[in-house]
Design an enzyme around this catalytic site. Sequence first.
Site, mmCIF file in Angstrom:
data_model
loop_
_atom_site.group_PDB
_atom_site.id
_atom_site.type_symbol
_atom_site.label_atom_id
_atom_site.label_comp_id
_atom_site.label_asym_id
_atom_site.label_seq_id
_atom_site.Cartn_x
_atom_site.Cartn_y
_atom_site.Cartn_z
ATOM 1 C CB SER A 126 -0.896 0.007 1.241
ATOM 2 O OG SER A 126 -1.540 1.253 1.400
ATOM 3 C CE1 TYR B 136 -4.447 -2.423 4.729
ATOM 4 C CE2 TYR B 136 -3.593 -0.222 4.278
ATOM 5 C CZ TYR B 136 -4.027 -1.450 3.829
ATOM 6 O OH TYR B 136 -4.023 -1.712 2.471
#
Length: 242
Positions: free
Chosen positions: A142, A165
Site C-alpha cells: 500500500s 494497517y
Amino acid sequence: MTNKRQALVTGANKGIGLAITKGLAQSGMSVWLGTRDRSRGQAAIQNLLDEGLDVRLLEIDVVNEVSVQRAAEAVSRETGALHVLVNNAGIILDPTAPPSKVRMEDAKATFEVNLFGPIRVTQAFIPLLTAAEGARVVMMGSGVGSLTLIADPTSIYSSVNLLAYTASKVALNAVTVSFAKELAAFGIKVNAVEPGHVQTDLNDNTGVLTPEEGAATAIKMALIGQDGPTGGFFGGHGRQPW
C-alpha cells in the site's frame, strides 16, 4: 498433473484479488482462486468459468497454519510447480480509531492477515515456487507502507493515519526484501506493489480506481521477465519510495 503455468492469488473472491485472478487467467495461466469462504469463492469463480477462463477454487485461510498447509498439499497433488504467488489477502479493522485508541486485539488481527499471512503462505509454497522456472511472488502492499510518502505532507498518503494497517504494510515491505534476497538464488523475483486508491470493501468503495485498474501493477509484476527487478516496491507510475 498439468504442464500449464500455475498461479495462486489469496483473498481472491472479490475486489483487487478477483481482478488479478481474472487478469492472470486471461494471460494464459491456470489460476487458483484462494478464498477462506467456499460459498463466496464458488460464486466468484463461476463467473470466470463462464468466460472460459482456467480457474480453480482453493480454500485457504492465511491466518490458519493448518489451512495453509492443506492448501499447499492440494496444489501439490495437481501440479509440480507454482509459477506465480500473489499474496493479496488483507484487512483493515476500525479505520476510524486514532492510534491512541486502537485495540491491541485489532492490531494483532491486522498483522496476522497483512503480515504473518504472506510470510506463512510464501513459506508453505516455497517448494512449489522453487520447482518452477523463474517463479514470481507479489506482495500486495500500500502507499501507506512507504515511510517516505506518509511523512511527506505533499503526499496524499500523509493524510492517512491507520496505525495497525500502516505498520503492517511498512513491515511487509521489509519482508518482501528479505524473501527477495533468499529466493534470488532460485531465479525467483519478489516484489511489493501499491494498487492506488481502489474502490474496495476495505475503504467502503470510496476509491477512485476500479479493481481492474488497481490490479494492473500486480499483474505486471507477476509476469515480468528475467530482466525484471526484484526486492522492489512498485505502483502505477513505476518504482515507489520505501
